[in-house]
Design a protein around this motif. Sequence first.
Motif, PDB file in Angstrom:
ATOM      1  N   VAL A  39      38.557  15.623  20.737  1.00  0.00           N
ATOM      2  CA  VAL A  39      37.464  16.568  20.922  1.00  0.00           C
ATOM      3  C   VAL A  39      36.245  16.066  20.163  1.00  0.00           C
ATOM      4  O   VAL A  39      36.289  15.872  18.944  1.00  0.00           O
ATOM      5  CB  VAL A  39      37.860  17.970  20.426  1.00  0.00           C
ATOM      6  N   ARG A  40      35.161  15.839  20.893  1.00  0.00           N
ATOM      7  CA  ARG A  40      33.920  15.372  20.254  1.00  0.00           C
ATOM      8  C   ARG A  40      33.112  16.562  19.764  1.00  0.00           C
ATOM      9  O   ARG A  40      32.887  17.525  20.484  1.00  0.00           O
ATOM     10  CB  ARG A  40      33.104  14.528  21.230  1.00  0.00           C
ATOM     11  N   VAL A  41      32.685  16.469  18.523  1.00  0.00           N
ATOM     12  CA  VAL A  41      31.883  17.515  17.895  1.00  0.00           C
ATOM     13  C   VAL A  41      30.539  16.907  17.515  1.00  0.00           C
ATOM     14  O   VAL A  41      30.482  15.867  16.848  1.00  0.00           O
ATOM     15  CB  VAL A  41      32.592  18.074  16.641  1.00  0.00           C
ATOM     16  N   GLU A  42      29.466  17.524  17.964  1.00  0.00           N
ATOM     17  CA  GLU A  42      28.124  17.027  17.659  1.00  0.00           C
ATOM     18  C   GLU A  42      27.808  17.237  16.177  1.00  0.00           C
ATOM     19  O   GLU A  42      28.348  18.158  15.542  1.00  0.00           O
ATOM     20  CB  GLU A  42      27.084  17.735  18.527  1.00  0.00           C
ATOM     21  N   PRO A  43      26.927  16.398  15.597  1.00  0.00           N
ATOM     22  CA  PRO A  43      26.659  16.471  14.151  1.00  0.00           C
ATOM     23  C   PRO A  43      26.315  17.872  13.661  1.00  0.00           C
ATOM     24  O   PRO A  43      26.803  18.316  12.609  1.00  0.00           O
ATOM     25  CB  PRO A  43      25.492  15.501  13.966  1.00  0.00           C
ATOM     26  N   GLN A  44      25.489  18.600  14.411  1.00  0.00           N
ATOM     27  CA  GLN A  44      25.070  19.929  13.968  1.00  0.00           C
ATOM     28  C   GLN A  44      26.153  20.983  14.161  1.00  0.00           C
ATOM     29  O   GLN A  44      26.053  22.099  13.622  1.00  0.00           O
ATOM     30  CB  GLN A  44      23.794  20.358  14.707  1.00  0.00           C
ATOM     31  N   GLU A  45      27.219  20.633  14.909  1.00  0.00           N
ATOM     32  CA  GLU A  45      28.244  21.623  15.216  1.00  0.00           C
ATOM     33  C   GLU A  45      29.272  21.801  14.094  1.00  0.00           C
ATOM     34  O   GLU A  45      29.962  22.823  14.039  1.00  0.00           O
ATOM     35  CB  GLU A  45      28.955  21.248  16.519  1.00  0.00           C
ATOM     36  N   TRP A  46      29.379  20.830  13.205  1.00  0.00           N
ATOM     37  CA  TRP A  46      30.345  20.972  12.119  1.00  0.00           C
ATOM     38  C   TRP A  46      29.984  22.168  11.243  1.00  0.00           C
ATOM     39  O   TRP A  46      30.835  23.012  10.936  1.00  0.00           O
ATOM     40  CB  TRP A  46      30.412  19.696  11.286  1.00  0.00           C
ATOM     41  N   ALA A  47      28.730  22.234  10.834  1.00  0.00           N
ATOM     42  CA  ALA A  47      28.292  23.348   9.990  1.00  0.00           C
ATOM     43  C   ALA A  47      28.425  24.676  10.734  1.00  0.00           C
ATOM     44  O   ALA A  47      28.796  25.702  10.145  1.00  0.00           O
ATOM     45  CB  ALA A  47      26.852  23.134   9.535  1.00  0.00           C
ATOM     46  N   LYS A  48      28.145  24.658  12.021  1.00  0.00           N
ATOM     47  CA  LYS A  48      28.285  25.873  12.830  1.00  0.00           C
ATOM     48  C   LYS A  48      29.747  26.325  12.867  1.00  0.00           C
ATOM     49  O   LYS A  48      30.038  27.529  12.750  1.00  0.00           O
ATOM     50  CB  LYS A  48      27.773  25.601  14.243  1.00  0.00           C
ATOM     51  N   ALA A  49      30.661  25.375  13.015  1.00  0.00           N
ATOM     52  CA  ALA A  49      32.089  25.710  13.052  1.00  0.00           C
ATOM     53  C   ALA A  49      32.554  26.263  11.707  1.00  0.00           C
ATOM     54  O   ALA A  49      33.308  27.248  11.648  1.00  0.00           O
ATOM     55  CB  ALA A  49      32.902  24.482  13.430  1.00  0.00           C
ATOM     56  N   ILE A  50      32.115  25.648  10.613  1.00  0.00           N
ATOM     57  CA  ILE A  50      32.492  26.120   9.284  1.00  0.00           C
ATOM     58  C   ILE A  50      31.928  27.516   9.038  1.00  0.00           C
ATOM     59  O   ILE A  50      32.614  28.390   8.483  1.00  0.00           O
ATOM     60  CB  ILE A  50      32.015  25.129   8.203  1.00  0.00           C
TER      61      ILE A  50
END
Length: 283
Positions: free
Chosen positions: A263-274
Amino acid sequence: MTGTMTQQRSNVSLARRAWAIRRHALRMGEVQGQGYIGQALGVADVLATAYFHAMDYRANDPEWEGRDRFYLSIGHYAIALYAAMIEAGILPEDEIETYGMDDSRMPMSGMAAYTPGMEITGGSLGHGLGIAVGAALGLKRKGGDQRVYNLLSDGELGEGSTWEAVMSAVQWKLDNLIAVVDFNNQQADGPTRDALAQGNEAAKWAAFGWYAQEVDGNDLPAVVDAFDKARNHDGACPRVIICNTKMCKGVPFLETREITHFVRVEPQEWAKAIAHIDAERPE
């Protein structure tokens, strides 16, 4: 259980442990900008049950002879196991920032030589259950009461070596062996059920002589019940739990996108997921 684990189990809910495992994994993914996060999020409930309900170990002594063994056959799930071991206190949380870096004790694929608490080097896939069979047989011959848990993937059910291990475990009456299959229906070549004939997994294992259960691997009470039944089953046979899990469980915007093996996660999506995980923290 000895040491501080008893106190930890009584004071912190399994739901909170699973939440923390997901959060630790997301933080590691953010550090590297990649990782098998879909699998880590999906299997978090299973790992929480294993480490904070079922297994006997000492966080400050990973080599303690009396420990239950947890064998990660699926080497690329290392991010998930590191997260569980961080939550368990086997690995320090401040090492999250080193994940996947040169000289880190947490390489992107699990290797026993690098990481305290990592019992085996996982992969090539299809080898983990055979190693677990050997360990369970060895412990039994030494007269120990330790259990061997082996986490393997649905894709490994297409490997002949897995089924050789299945038969060997029955031959040796390894009632101290509990296999746990993460069935998320994804592998490198596409959906698992499209790769080889799959279906009726528990019935297949039972036909070989295993005590077999199939559960929703993201239903914590069901997983706990399955682990308890596996541990307490009265029969001289190995046990298996087929855990049907959902990739990216707990992060809705990842759950609903097209899911593949990686699953590819865009750079800005990590913080959104957390941030989403933080908002859903259980008691």
